[in-house]
Enzyme design. Sequence first.
Site, PDB file in Angstrom:
ATOM      1  N   LYS A   1     -11.808   4.383  15.806  1.00  0.00           N
ATOM      2  CA  LYS A   1     -12.181   4.062  14.412  1.00  0.00           C
ATOM      3  C   LYS A   1     -12.074   2.551  14.183  1.00  0.00           C
ATOM      4  O   LYS A   1     -12.920   1.955  13.520  1.00  0.00           O
ATOM      5  CB  LYS A   1     -11.284   4.841  13.434  1.00  0.00           C
ATOM      6  CG  LYS A   1     -11.631   4.584  11.976  1.00  0.00           C
ATOM      7  CD  LYS A   1     -10.786   5.376  10.984  1.00  0.00           C
ATOM      8  CE  LYS A   1     -11.080   4.908   9.560  1.00  0.00           C
ATOM      9  NZ  LYS A   1     -10.193   5.497   8.544  1.00  0.00           N
TER      10      LYS A   1
ATOM     11  N   ASP B   1      -8.514  -2.885  -1.026  1.00  0.00           N
ATOM     12  CA  ASP B   1      -9.144  -1.829  -1.801  1.00  0.00           C
ATOM     13  C   ASP B   1     -10.413  -1.437  -1.056  1.00  0.00           C
ATOM     14  O   ASP B   1     -11.168  -2.301  -0.609  1.00  0.00           O
ATOM     15  CB  ASP B   1      -9.467  -2.311  -3.219  1.00  0.00           C
ATOM     16  CG  ASP B   1      -9.347  -1.161  -4.194  1.00  0.00           C
ATOM     17  OD1 ASP B   1      -8.220  -0.674  -4.393  1.00  0.00           O
ATOM     18  OD2 ASP B   1     -10.383  -0.712  -4.726  1.00  0.00           O
TER      19      ASP B   1
ATOM     20  N   THR C   1       0.850  -1.187   0.000  1.00  0.00           N
ATOM     21  CA  THR C   1       0.000   0.000   0.000  1.00  0.00           C
ATOM     22  C   THR C   1       0.881   1.230   0.000  1.00  0.00           C
ATOM     23  O   THR C   1       2.022   1.186   0.445  1.00  0.00           O
ATOM     24  CB  THR C   1      -0.946   0.024   1.223  1.00  0.00           C
ATOM     25  OG1 THR C   1      -1.723   1.225   1.192  1.00  0.00           O
ATOM     26  CG2 THR C   1      -0.200  -0.034   2.550  1.00  0.00           C
TER      27      THR C   1
ATOM     28  N   HIS D   1     -14.815  -0.473   8.442  1.00  0.00           N
ATOM     29  CA  HIS D   1     -14.823  -1.474   7.366  1.00  0.00           C
ATOM     30  C   HIS D   1     -13.476  -2.199   7.321  1.00  0.00           C
ATOM     31  O   HIS D   1     -13.414  -3.410   7.226  1.00  0.00           O
ATOM     32  CB  HIS D   1     -15.106  -0.756   6.044  1.00  0.00           C
ATOM     33  CG  HIS D   1     -14.222   0.443   5.790  1.00  0.00           C
ATOM     34  ND1 HIS D   1     -13.998   1.423   6.731  1.00  0.00           N
ATOM     35  CD2 HIS D   1     -13.462   0.797   4.715  1.00  0.00           C
ATOM     36  CE1 HIS D   1     -13.169   2.321   6.237  1.00  0.00           C
ATOM     37  NE2 HIS D   1     -12.827   1.976   5.022  1.00  0.00           N
TER      38      HIS D   1
ATOM     39  N   ASN E   1      -0.563   3.964   1.309  1.00  0.00           N
ATOM     40  CA  ASN E   1      -1.317   4.769   2.266  1.00  0.00           C
ATOM     41  C   ASN E   1      -0.916   4.402   3.703  1.00  0.00           C
ATOM     42  O   ASN E   1      -1.314   3.359   4.229  1.00  0.00           O
ATOM     43  CB  ASN E   1      -2.818   4.520   2.014  1.00  0.00           C
ATOM     44  CG  ASN E   1      -3.701   5.390   2.862  1.00  0.00           C
ATOM     45  OD1 ASN E   1      -3.345   5.719   3.988  1.00  0.00           O
ATOM     46  ND2 ASN E   1      -4.843   5.762   2.325  1.00  0.00           N
TER      47      ASN E   1
ATOM     48  N   GLU F   1      -3.597  -1.872 -11.161  1.00  0.00           N
ATOM     49  CA  GLU F   1      -5.038  -1.780 -10.866  1.00  0.00           C
ATOM     50  C   GLU F   1      -5.860  -1.792 -12.134  1.00  0.00           C
ATOM     51  O   GLU F   1      -5.579  -1.045 -13.062  1.00  0.00           O
ATOM     52  CB  GLU F   1      -5.337  -0.522 -10.040  1.00  0.00           C
ATOM     53  CG  GLU F   1      -4.984  -0.732  -8.586  1.00  0.00           C
ATOM     54  CD  GLU F   1      -5.673   0.217  -7.617  1.00  0.00           C
ATOM     55  OE1 GLU F   1      -6.533   1.014  -8.041  1.00  0.00           O
ATOM     56  OE2 GLU F   1      -5.333   0.153  -6.422  1.00  0.00           O
TER      57      GLU F   1
HETATM   58  P1  ITT Z   1      -3.522   1.961  -1.669  1.00  0.00           P
HETATM   59  O1  ITT Z   1      -2.111   2.342  -1.990  1.00  0.00           O
HETATM   60  O2  ITT Z   1      -3.608   0.910  -0.606  1.00  0.00           O
HETATM   61  O3  ITT Z   1      -4.343   1.603  -2.899  1.00  0.00           O
HETATM   62  P2  ITT Z   1      -5.400   4.207  -1.484  1.00  0.00           P
HETATM   63  O4  ITT Z   1      -5.452   5.373  -0.558  1.00  0.00           O
HETATM   64  O5  ITT Z   1      -5.336   4.471  -2.955  1.00  0.00           O
HETATM   65  O6  ITT Z   1      -4.185   3.275  -1.011  1.00  0.00           O
HETATM   66  P3  ITT Z   1      -7.938   2.762  -1.805  1.00  0.00           P
HETATM   67  O7  ITT Z   1      -7.819   2.783  -3.271  1.00  0.00           O
HETATM   68  O8  ITT Z   1      -8.281   1.484  -1.137  1.00  0.00           O
HETATM   69  O9  ITT Z   1      -6.601   3.272  -1.110  1.00  0.00           O
HETATM   70  O10 ITT Z   1      -8.971   3.786  -1.231  1.00  0.00           O
HETATM   71  C1  ITT Z   1      -9.741   4.600  -2.039  1.00  0.00           C
HETATM   72  C2  ITT Z   1     -10.101   5.878  -1.365  1.00  0.00           C
HETATM   73  O11 ITT Z   1     -11.229   5.657  -0.535  1.00  0.00           O
HETATM   74  C3  ITT Z   1      -9.039   6.480  -0.459  1.00  0.00           C
HETATM   75  O12 ITT Z   1      -8.132   7.278  -1.178  1.00  0.00           O
HETATM   76  C4  ITT Z   1      -9.906   7.326   0.472  1.00  0.00           C
HETATM   77  O13 ITT Z   1     -10.169   8.554  -0.112  1.00  0.00           O
HETATM   78  C5  ITT Z   1     -11.187   6.502   0.572  1.00  0.00           C
HETATM   79  N1  ITT Z   1     -11.149   5.675   1.787  1.00  0.00           N
HETATM   80  C6  ITT Z   1     -10.924   4.348   1.886  1.00  0.00           C
HETATM   81  N2  ITT Z   1     -10.928   3.949   3.166  1.00  0.00           N
HETATM   82  C7  ITT Z   1     -11.135   5.062   3.901  1.00  0.00           C
HETATM   83  C8  ITT Z   1     -11.223   5.319   5.283  1.00  0.00           C
HETATM   84  O14 ITT Z   1     -11.052   4.375   6.184  1.00  0.00           O
HETATM   85  N3  ITT Z   1     -11.453   6.568   5.662  1.00  0.00           N
HETATM   86  C9  ITT Z   1     -11.615   7.560   4.760  1.00  0.00           C
HETATM   87  N4  ITT Z   1     -11.533   7.415   3.444  1.00  0.00           N
HETATM   88  C10 ITT Z   1     -11.292   6.170   3.009  1.00  0.00           C
END
Ligand code: ITT
Length: 183
Positions: A163, A65, A7, A168, A9, A36
């Site tokens: 949280k 995801d 990831t 989720h 993030n 992706e």
């Molecule tokens: P990866 O490198 O793991 O893909 P990412 O931030 O791109 O990291 P995702 O594609 O899974 O992750 O997430 C899509 C978006 O959904 C993410 O950028 C957030 O804006 C939103 N999101 C997902 N989970 C969230 C959470 O727990 N709280 C707030 N926003 C969330």
Amino acid sequence: MKIFFVTKNKHKFLEASEIMRKYCIDLEMLEINKPEIQSLDLREIVLHGLVNLYSLVNKPLVIEDAGLFIRALNWFPGPYSSYVFKTIGCQGILKLMDGIEDRYAKFKSVVGYIDVKNIILFEGEVEGAIAYEARGNRGFGFDPIFTPKGESKTFAQMSMQEKNRLSHRARAFKKLAEWLTRL
Ligand code: ITT
């Protein structure tokens, strides 16, 4: 036990690590590009990512995801959450929701695990509502505008531990941890 979590993030990584640590499983963040595909189905995106990454890393790994699904917007932004966050952000969503009474939304997470013998997905979701204004500065992404069902605070007003009681992501990672523990 150590598993790579691919990831970019850091927030996701910290949230997931806290859950997994309770089961004595260590996650290590691996920041490489995830291949992706465009799909409306988070599971399909994760499966595709797992197979491609495993051929590169060759070690047990996990990816996730996630997305925000808003009922009044026909479940937008869903799988496009990352792009929508980068472009219109929380303020853009609030604008789209202006004057809309139905605030129902949910976050969904699909966590995928792969090793030499297994490939498996776990899902988690949390129901809630889109707030009328952004509140709080913790967390990431759409946290400031999402209030989980039965709570008055947004995710961005909660500590990571709070949280993780509801999210989720926590729900999906708990399922993975329990499955790994049984293995
Ligand atoms: P990866 O490198 O793991 O893909 P990412 O931030 O791109 O990291 P995702 O594609 O899974 O992750 O997430 C899509 C978006 O959904 C993410 O950028 C957030 O804006 C939103 N999101 C997902 N989970 C969230 C959470 O727990 N709280 C707030 N926003 C969330």
